[in-house]
Structures are given as C-alpha cells and as structure tokens.
Design a protein around this motif. Structure first.
Motif, PDB file in Angstrom:
ATOM      1  N   GLY A 122       0.916   8.810  -6.146  1.00  0.00           N
ATOM      2  CA  GLY A 122       1.021  10.229  -5.805  1.00  0.00           C
ATOM      3  C   GLY A 122       2.007  10.941  -6.726  1.00  0.00           C
ATOM      4  N   MET A 123       3.119  10.280  -7.018  1.00  0.00           N
ATOM      5  CA  MET A 123       4.114  10.896  -7.892  1.00  0.00           C
ATOM      6  C   MET A 123       3.557  11.119  -9.290  1.00  0.00           C
ATOM      7  SD  MET A 123       7.872   9.542  -6.836  1.00  0.00           S
ATOM      8  CE  MET A 123       7.685   7.866  -7.355  1.00  0.00           C
ATOM      9  N   GLY A 172      -7.476   6.714  -3.533  1.00  0.00           N
ATOM     10  CA  GLY A 172      -7.135   6.076  -2.254  1.00  0.00           C
ATOM     11  C   GLY A 172      -8.013   4.866  -1.999  1.00  0.00           C
ATOM     12  N   PRO A 173      -9.324   5.076  -1.859  1.00  0.00           N
ATOM     13  CA  PRO A 173     -10.191   3.920  -1.582  1.00  0.00           C
ATOM     14  C   PRO A 173     -10.141   2.856  -2.674  1.00  0.00           C
ATOM     15  CG  PRO A 173     -11.370   5.974  -1.215  1.00  0.00           C
ATOM     16  CD  PRO A 173     -10.055   6.343  -1.801  1.00  0.00           C
ATOM     17  N   VAL A 174     -10.195   3.273  -3.949  1.00  0.00           N
ATOM     18  CA  VAL A 174     -10.322   2.276  -5.013  1.00  0.00           C
ATOM     19  C   VAL A 174      -9.040   1.466  -5.181  1.00  0.00           C
ATOM     20  CG1 VAL A 174     -10.645   1.946  -7.484  1.00  0.00           C
ATOM     21  CG2 VAL A 174     -12.106   3.531  -6.246  1.00  0.00           C
ATOM     22  N   VAL A 175      -7.921   2.167  -5.335  1.00  0.00           N
ATOM     23  CA  VAL A 175      -6.687   1.418  -5.572  1.00  0.00           C
ATOM     24  C   VAL A 175      -6.344   0.569  -4.350  1.00  0.00           C
ATOM     25  CG1 VAL A 175      -4.249   1.594  -6.137  1.00  0.00           C
ATOM     26  CG2 VAL A 175      -5.881   3.149  -7.196  1.00  0.00           C
ATOM     27  N   THR A 176      -6.563   1.118  -3.154  1.00  0.00           N
ATOM     28  CA  THR A 176      -6.312   0.309  -1.959  1.00  0.00           C
ATOM     29  C   THR A 176      -7.156  -0.958  -1.982  1.00  0.00           C
ATOM     30  OG1 THR A 176      -5.897   2.315  -0.703  1.00  0.00           O
ATOM     31  CG2 THR A 176      -6.287   0.317   0.548  1.00  0.00           C
ATOM     32  N   ALA A 177      -8.430  -0.796  -2.334  1.00  0.00           N
ATOM     33  CA  ALA A 177      -9.310  -1.976  -2.332  1.00  0.00           C
ATOM     34  C   ALA A 177      -8.862  -2.988  -3.368  1.00  0.00           C
ATOM     35  CB  ALA A 177     -10.756  -1.556  -2.575  1.00  0.00           C
ATOM     36  N   ALA A 213      -6.416   5.325   4.114  1.00  0.00           N
ATOM     37  CA  ALA A 213      -5.935   6.602   4.652  1.00  0.00           C
ATOM     38  C   ALA A 213      -4.424   6.709   4.486  1.00  0.00           C
ATOM     39  CB  ALA A 213      -6.319   6.729   6.122  1.00  0.00           C
ATOM     40  N   ILE A 214      -3.741   5.607   4.774  1.00  0.00           N
ATOM     41  CA  ILE A 214      -2.286   5.618   4.627  1.00  0.00           C
ATOM     42  C   ILE A 214      -1.907   5.815   3.162  1.00  0.00           C
ATOM     43  CG2 ILE A 214      -0.229   4.165   4.816  1.00  0.00           C
ATOM     44  CD1 ILE A 214      -1.562   2.944   7.329  1.00  0.00           C
ATOM     45  N   PHE A 215      -2.649   5.122   2.295  1.00  0.00           N
ATOM     46  CA  PHE A 215      -2.394   5.258   0.858  1.00  0.00           C
ATOM     47  C   PHE A 215      -2.501   6.724   0.441  1.00  0.00           C
ATOM     48  CE2 PHE A 215      -3.522   5.360  -3.581  1.00  0.00           C
ATOM     49  CZ  PHE A 215      -2.844   4.297  -4.160  1.00  0.00           C
ATOM     50  N   SER A 216      -3.588   7.371   0.859  1.00  0.00           N
ATOM     51  CA  SER A 216      -3.784   8.765   0.460  1.00  0.00           C
ATOM     52  C   SER A 216      -2.695   9.657   1.046  1.00  0.00           C
ATOM     53  CB  SER A 216      -5.154   9.261   0.930  1.00  0.00           C
ATOM     54  OG  SER A 216      -6.164   8.511   0.294  1.00  0.00           O
ATOM     55  N   ALA A 217      -2.364   9.432   2.309  1.00  0.00           N
ATOM     56  CA  ALA A 217      -1.354  10.280   2.952  1.00  0.00           C
ATOM     57  C   ALA A 217      -0.015  10.132   2.239  1.00  0.00           C
ATOM     58  CB  ALA A 217      -1.224   9.904   4.422  1.00  0.00           C
ATOM     59  N   VAL A 218       0.380   8.886   1.972  1.00  0.00           N
ATOM     60  CA  VAL A 218       1.653   8.665   1.289  1.00  0.00           C
ATOM     61  C   VAL A 218       1.598   9.244  -0.116  1.00  0.00           C
ATOM     62  CG1 VAL A 218       3.222   6.897   0.430  1.00  0.00           C
ATOM     63  CG2 VAL A 218       2.182   6.642   2.664  1.00  0.00           C
ATOM     64  N   GLY A 219       0.407   9.127  -0.760  1.00  0.00           N
ATOM     65  CA  GLY A 219       0.240   9.678  -2.100  1.00  0.00           C
ATOM     66  C   GLY A 219       0.440  11.181  -2.112  1.00  0.00           C
ATOM     67  N   VAL A 220      -0.112  11.852  -1.110  1.00  0.00           N
ATOM     68  CA  VAL A 220       0.071  13.303  -1.017  1.00  0.00           C
ATOM     69  C   VAL A 220       1.564  13.624  -0.886  1.00  0.00           C
ATOM     70  CG1 VAL A 220      -0.312  15.289   0.476  1.00  0.00           C
ATOM     71  CG2 VAL A 220      -2.216  13.804  -0.119  1.00  0.00           C
ATOM     72  N   MET A 221       2.269  12.801  -0.140  1.00  0.00           N
ATOM     73  CA  MET A 221       3.713  12.991  -0.014  1.00  0.00           C
ATOM     74  C   MET A 221       4.400  12.759  -1.358  1.00  0.00           C
ATOM     75  SD  MET A 221       3.986  13.883   3.018  1.00  0.00           S
ATOM     76  CE  MET A 221       5.759  14.030   2.994  1.00  0.00           C
ATOM     77  N   GLY A 222       3.931  11.772  -2.091  1.00  0.00           N
ATOM     78  CA  GLY A 222       4.518  11.503  -3.410  1.00  0.00           C
ATOM     79  C   GLY A 222       4.300  12.686  -4.346  1.00  0.00           C
ATOM     80  N   GLY A 223       3.082  13.248  -4.317  1.00  0.00           N
ATOM     81  CA  GLY A 223       2.792  14.421  -5.135  1.00  0.00           C
ATOM     82  C   GLY A 223       3.673  15.594  -4.721  1.00  0.00           C
ATOM     83  N   TYR A 224       3.874  15.706  -3.431  1.00  0.00           N
ATOM     84  CA  TYR A 224       4.722  16.772  -2.901  1.00  0.00           C
ATOM     85  C   TYR A 224       6.150  16.592  -3.400  1.00  0.00           C
ATOM     86  CZ  TYR A 224       7.454  19.297   0.616  1.00  0.00           C
ATOM     87  OH  TYR A 224       8.339  20.107   1.256  1.00  0.00           O
ATOM     88  N   PHE A 225       6.619  15.370  -3.335  1.00  0.00           N
ATOM     89  CA  PHE A 225       7.994  15.054  -3.737  1.00  0.00           C
ATOM     90  C   PHE A 225       8.229  15.461  -5.186  1.00  0.00           C
ATOM     91  CE2 PHE A 225      10.873  11.853  -5.639  1.00  0.00           C
ATOM     92  CZ  PHE A 225      12.035  12.217  -4.979  1.00  0.00           C
ATOM     93  N   VAL A 226       7.304  15.119  -6.071  1.00  0.00           N
ATOM     94  CA  VAL A 226       7.484  15.437  -7.481  1.00  0.00           C
ATOM     95  C   VAL A 226       7.187  16.910  -7.740  1.00  0.00           C
ATOM     96  CG1 VAL A 226       6.537  15.053  -9.787  1.00  0.00           C
ATOM     97  CG2 VAL A 226       7.105  13.122  -8.333  1.00  0.00           C
ATOM     98  N   GLY A 227       6.006  17.356  -7.249  1.00  0.00           N
ATOM     99  CA  GLY A 227       5.567  18.714  -7.561  1.00  0.00           C
ATOM    100  C   GLY A 227       6.482  19.764  -6.944  1.00  0.00           C
ATOM    101  N   ILE A 244       0.831  -1.197   0.000  1.00  0.00           N
ATOM    102  CA  ILE A 244       0.000   0.000   0.000  1.00  0.00           C
ATOM    103  C   ILE A 244       0.871   1.254   0.000  1.00  0.00           C
ATOM    104  CG2 ILE A 244      -1.647   1.319   1.389  1.00  0.00           C
ATOM    105  CD1 ILE A 244      -2.917  -1.056   0.057  1.00  0.00           C
ATOM    106  N   VAL A 245       1.889   1.257   0.834  1.00  0.00           N
ATOM    107  CA  VAL A 245       2.749   2.437   0.940  1.00  0.00           C
ATOM    108  C   VAL A 245       3.490   2.688  -0.374  1.00  0.00           C
ATOM    109  CG1 VAL A 245       4.836   3.312   2.049  1.00  0.00           C
ATOM    110  CG2 VAL A 245       3.011   2.341   3.436  1.00  0.00           C
ATOM    111  N   VAL A 246       4.070   1.628  -0.901  1.00  0.00           N
ATOM    112  CA  VAL A 246       4.835   1.788  -2.139  1.00  0.00           C
ATOM    113  C   VAL A 246       3.920   2.254  -3.271  1.00  0.00           C
ATOM    114  CG1 VAL A 246       6.174   0.553  -3.868  1.00  0.00           C
ATOM    115  CG2 VAL A 246       6.577   0.107  -1.452  1.00  0.00           C
ATOM    116  N   SER A 247       2.762   1.575  -3.417  1.00  0.00           N
ATOM    117  CA  SER A 247       1.854   1.961  -4.493  1.00  0.00           C
ATOM    118  C   SER A 247       1.363   3.381  -4.292  1.00  0.00           C
ATOM    119  CB  SER A 247       0.648   1.033  -4.568  1.00  0.00           C
ATOM    120  OG  SER A 247       1.041  -0.285  -4.403  1.00  0.00           O
TER     121      SER A 247
END
Ligand SMILES: Nc1ncnc2c1ncn2[C@@H]1O[C@H](COP(=O)(O)OP(=O)(O)OP(=O)(O)O)[C@@H](O)[C@H]1O
Ligand SMILES: [Mg+2]
Lengths: 260, 275
Positions: A66-67, A99-104, A159-173, A58-61
């Motif tokens: 997010g990136m 977040g919800p869909v990909v996690t599921a 929730a973790i997926f979304s949070a990490v995704g936001v970090m991924g977006g932050y990292f790239v953006g 989940i974290v990696v995905s």
C-alpha cells in the motif's frame, strides 16, 4: 530420436495421470465436506494454522504494498494535477489485482508449502495408512478440513491485505505527501464499486484459494513417501500454485474487466 | 455377528500378489483360527507386512481370496471395509502414531472418532489401555519424545482401544528391552485369551513368538514353507523350519536379496569403472 519421443509420450501420460488423480482427490475432498461441517473443531484448528498464522505476513506485506502504491501513485498523479484521486488508484489496484494475487502468492509460500510438507510427512510416516486401518478416512479427517480452511481463509486474508494496503497508501499519501484527507476517502468511496470491484476481487481470491489449497493438498497426498519426495513436492506446490495464480488471474481479469 | 465358530476367522486362498515385476506371494493358503494366536514368521523382506496390509484391505491382491469373518475383503465396498476395520487392530511396524497428538490423545483417537462416549469414560478407557502397556505415566508426552519401543507400546494401546475382534501385530517386540518384551509377550497372550481375540503375530523373535503362539506359518520366497504348532515345527525335519527356528545362516532360506553372482558382480563393477 525414438527415445525422445518415447520419453515425451511417457511424460505426457504421467502428467495426465497426475491430473486425473488430482481431480479424483478433489472429488473425495468435496464429498467429505458435510462430515467436517458436523465437526467444527477440526475446521477451527486448521483455520488457525492455515489462516491466523498467515495473518502477520499478510498484514505486513499489505502495508508495504500500500505504501509503495501511495508513493508511485502520487508521483504519477501529481503531474496531471489529480493527486486527489490517489485513493481511487490505491484502492482499485489493491481490490482488483494486488490484494487477491499477492495474498495468494504469499499464502502459497506460507501455508501451501506447510500443508504439503505436513501431509507428505504424515504419509511417509504411515500416519495416513494408520488412520485408514483405524477405519478413519484420512481424506475426511485430514484433507477436507485443511481444504476448507484454505478456501475460507484466502478471501478473508485478501480482504485484510487490501484494507491494510489502503491504510498504507493513506499513510504515505495523506500522512507524508500531503494529499487531502477528505479527497482520499471521498473519491475512493465514490469510484470503487461494490459489485464491479470488490465483489470481483473476492471471486478472484476464492478461485485462488481453491487452486492453491488443492494443489498443496494434492502434492502432499501424492508425494513419494520419502524425505526427498516430500521436499520435491513442497517445491512443486510453491511453483505450481504461483503459476496457477498468475495464469488464473490473467484469465479472470480478462473476463471481469476486459470490456471496460 | 460372528459366523459359525469353527470356521477360520481369516481364510486366505490362492493369494498372489506382485509389486511391479517382483512376485511377493505366489499362491499361498493361510487359515487364521478364531481365539488363537497365530504367528507368521519368515525372513526379512518376504512380505509379512504386505500380508497384514492385504488382510486389512489396504492392498489388493492380483489373484486369490481373503475372507475375514466370512467377508471377502477384496470385494468389499469402502463403507463395509471401514466397518470391518473397526473390528481389526493393526499394530504398525513403525507405530504410525499421530505426531501432532500426545500419547493420551493418540490412544483416545479411535474412541473419539468412532464413539460418542462421554469424556470421563474415554479417560478411563485410555488410562486402562495405557496401564496395560505400562505407559500410563507417559500420557502427556508427544510421540517425538518417545523411544522406538515406547512408541510401539503406545501404538499397541491404541490398536486395542476399540476392543477389536482380531489383532495383528507387526513386529511387536522389536526395540523392546527384555523386561518390556516379557510383558508384551504375556500381554498379547492375555489380551487374546481374556478378550477372546484372535491374534496374528508377525515376528522374528523365534523363542518369544513360539512361546505364545498356537500355530506358526513360515513364509519364504512367496510360499508357505512350513506350518504347524511350535512343537510340531520344532520336531519337524523340514530344512526350512530348522534353519529358521535355529537361526542358521546356511540352509534353504537365502540371506541375500536376489542378486547376480557375488564374484561376478565385484569383477564386473571393477571393469566398468576402469572403462
Ligand atoms: N511400497 C513398496 N513398493 C515396492 N515394493 C515394496 C513396497 N513395500 C515393500 N516392498 C517390497 O515388498 C517386499 C515385502 O516387503 P514387506 O515389508 O512386506 O517385508 P516384511 O516381510 O515385512 O519384512 P521385514 O521383516 O523386514 O519387515 C520387499 O521385498 C520389498 O522390497
Ligand atoms: Mg515388515
């Protein structure tokens, strides 16, 4: 022709029979909840194998998704001079949908298939009827803890997926493409609504959690007790729960976000 | 809890059970007396395992009654049935050990599920049961690390963990070497007498089973084809009994599952392929 019709009828009947069995099983799983709450250790063990062990994927995905969102969002938004709202786009996409869909979907592949195979094999090796003969209800002892674990894990994982995704977006953006850091966070904070966005996303992942775990457990419990039967049940779990997630997501999105 | 002591512990009357079109039991009557070892023998596939599952309430017969300690198994509510099962031990033909628990935890499982005993007492009980089947030293092995015979002995230790009033052994001797077989044979008898159990032993091992059982039922083709004490059966002139007890290939008990004529089948298959 008549043969076809007959076959169609038989298949339809079988489908409804299975649906009926699935609902009866669901009822018994729910009935078992109080007894599981009294034995938190059973639940903890399942939370570990269903939830914690799914964490890595989940974290990696989440980070990758997010990136990608950061990258695509930046390319699109900068043409309109609104790259500063990248944070909004990334966060809303993640919290509402991805977040919800990909996690599921990942959960169905990682934990759902494992649940089906485990329960199916327990049935095939007579472990479940062995429990019954020891006067231990396998539904309460085996199925309900697994169901609860899936039910609890899914929203947390999403929730973790979304949070990490936001970090991924932050990292790239922000990190690579030079979006203003303050704008990324402040706009996100300003626009993402706790109730409309976050809460609705949580509802989605709760629904998906129930659907995926229920399908996985039912397929395992209903599997033909042979190696072939278990393998087919495992495949069905992944296929059916993925379809269920995507279908339910459309319905839920239409209900939640359809009118604005 | 027990009823009047001369009534049979298990009383089966007019039992009919079919799987699909295949009639497994066609009206059988069986009494399992209290405090005795009763053997059920019969050719492979006659439904001995099925009979134990019927007694345990895991399968429902189409017709007939099964009373266990005065209670009609086929009509018990779920909770009553579970209460009854706590007093029955069933040794599965496959062992049916829980593969995610080690030997010790498998034997402790029924104790942990049904009692609130403190840990030291559970430990003592588990070790005693494992000692009885000679596997105290194997307590930290996982089921996948056991041989078939060992797994069955662990399952036996687990089945007696709750000190049931009756034990049902499904093929307890299969896969045992002569030594552990001898130990198990004695163990079944000793447990039965020391704990005041009633035992049902399903087995193909005629000599061993006859040696410990007080009464034998012979099943074949959905019927009881012979019954009596080992001596009576040995002396009886029933063809069924003689064939089975002496392991003769020819006699009333068919070796083959119901099938069309052999020669016909071979020829027919040949023709079908050529076409
Ligand atoms: N789940 C099932 N579905 C359909 N038929 C079954 C099932 N289990 C057993 N049978 C059939 O029921 C009959 C009796 O099976 P059972 O396992 O009771 O035999 P058994 O007397 O225990 O044989 P063995 O000595 O080989 O263990 C067999 O002919 C088998 O084909
Ligand atoms: Mg059998």
């Amino acid at each position: 022709m008549l043969d076809r019709l007959q076959q169609l009828g038989a298949t339809t009947l079988q489908v409804f029979e299975r649906l009926g069995r699935a609902h009866i099983l669901f009822y018994y799983i729910l009935v078992g909840i109080p007894s599981v709450i009294l034995r938190p250790r059973l639940l903890a063990a399942q939370l570990f194998s269903v939830g914690v062990l799914s964490l890595l994927i989940i974290v990696v995905s989440g980070f990758f998704v997010g990136m990608v969102l950061g990258l695509q969002g930046y390319n699109l938004l900068k043409d309109y001079g609104t790259a500063s709202s990248l944070g909004i786009m990334v966060a809303l996409t993640l919290v509402r949908e991805m977040g919800p869909v990909v996690t599921a979907l990942l959960f169905a592949g990682r934990a759902g298939s494992a649940l089906t195979a485990e329960i199916g094999l327990m049935k095939a090796t007579e472990q479940l009827s062995g429990m019954e003969m020891m006067a231990v209800d396998p539904i309460k002892r085996v199925l309900t803890p697994r169901f609860l674990a899936g039910f609890i894990s899914m929203p947390l994982l999403a929730a973790i997926f979304s949070a990490v995704g936001v970090m991924g977006g932050y990292f790239v953006g922000v990190g690579l493409l030079g979006v203003d850091e303050g704008a990324y966070w402040a706009n996100m904070q300003y626009r993402v609504d706790l109730y409309d966005d976050v809460f609705n996303g949580v509802i989605k992942s709760v629904v998906f959690g129930i659907a995926v775990t229920w399908i996985a457990i039912f397929e395992g419990y209903d599997a033909t007790p042979t190696s072939e039967g278990v393998s087919r049940a495992t495949t069905r779990t992944v296929v059916h729960s993925s379809l269920a997630v995507l279908g339910l997501n459309f319905i839920l999105t239409a209900l939640m976000f359809g009118d604005n | 809890m027990s009823q009047q002591d001369d009534s049979p512990l298990v009383e089966i009357r007019g039992l009919r059970f079919a799987r699909g079109d295949r009639m497994i039991f066609d009206g059988i009557d069986i009494d399992i007396p209290r405090g005795k070892v009763t053997a059920i023998m019969g050719p492979s596939g006659t439904g001995k395992t099925t009979l134990l599952k019927l007694i345990g309430g895991q399968l429902r017969p189409q017709e007939g009654t099964i009373r266990v300690d005065g209670e009609e198994v086929t009509r018990l509510s779920r909770s009553k049935l579970y209460a009854l099962r706590k007093r029955m031990g069933l040794l599965f033909q496959s062992g049916a050990l829980l593969t995610d628990l080690d030997v010790y935890e498998n034997v402790a499982f029924p104790l942990r599920e049904h009692t609130k005993l403190p840990e030291p007492m559970i430990r003592d009980l588990v070790l005693m049961k494992l000692q009885a089947v000679g596997l105290r030293g194997a307590r930290r092995l996982m089921p996948s690390e056991l041989s078939g015979g060992m797994a069955r002995r662990v399952a036996m230790a687990r089945a007696i963990a709750l000190d049931p009033m009756m034990m049902m052994y499904d093929e307890p001797f299969t896969g045992q070497d002569p030594i552990s077989m001898g130990v198990l044979v004695k163990l079944i008898r000793t447990l039965n007498d020391a704990l005041g159990l009633s035992s049902i032993v399903v087995s193909h091992d005629v000599q061993e089973t006859a040696a410990i059982s007080d009464y034998i039922y012979l099943l074949s083709g959905g019927k009881v084809v012979g019954q009596g004490s080992p001596d009576e059966l040995g002396r009886s002139d029933s063809e069924w009994a003689q064939q089975f007890l002496q392991g003769l290939p020819d006699g009333p008990v068919p070796f083959h599952y119901a099938a069309p004529d052999y020669a016909e089948d071979l020829l027919h298959g040949h023709e079908a392929r050529r076409r």
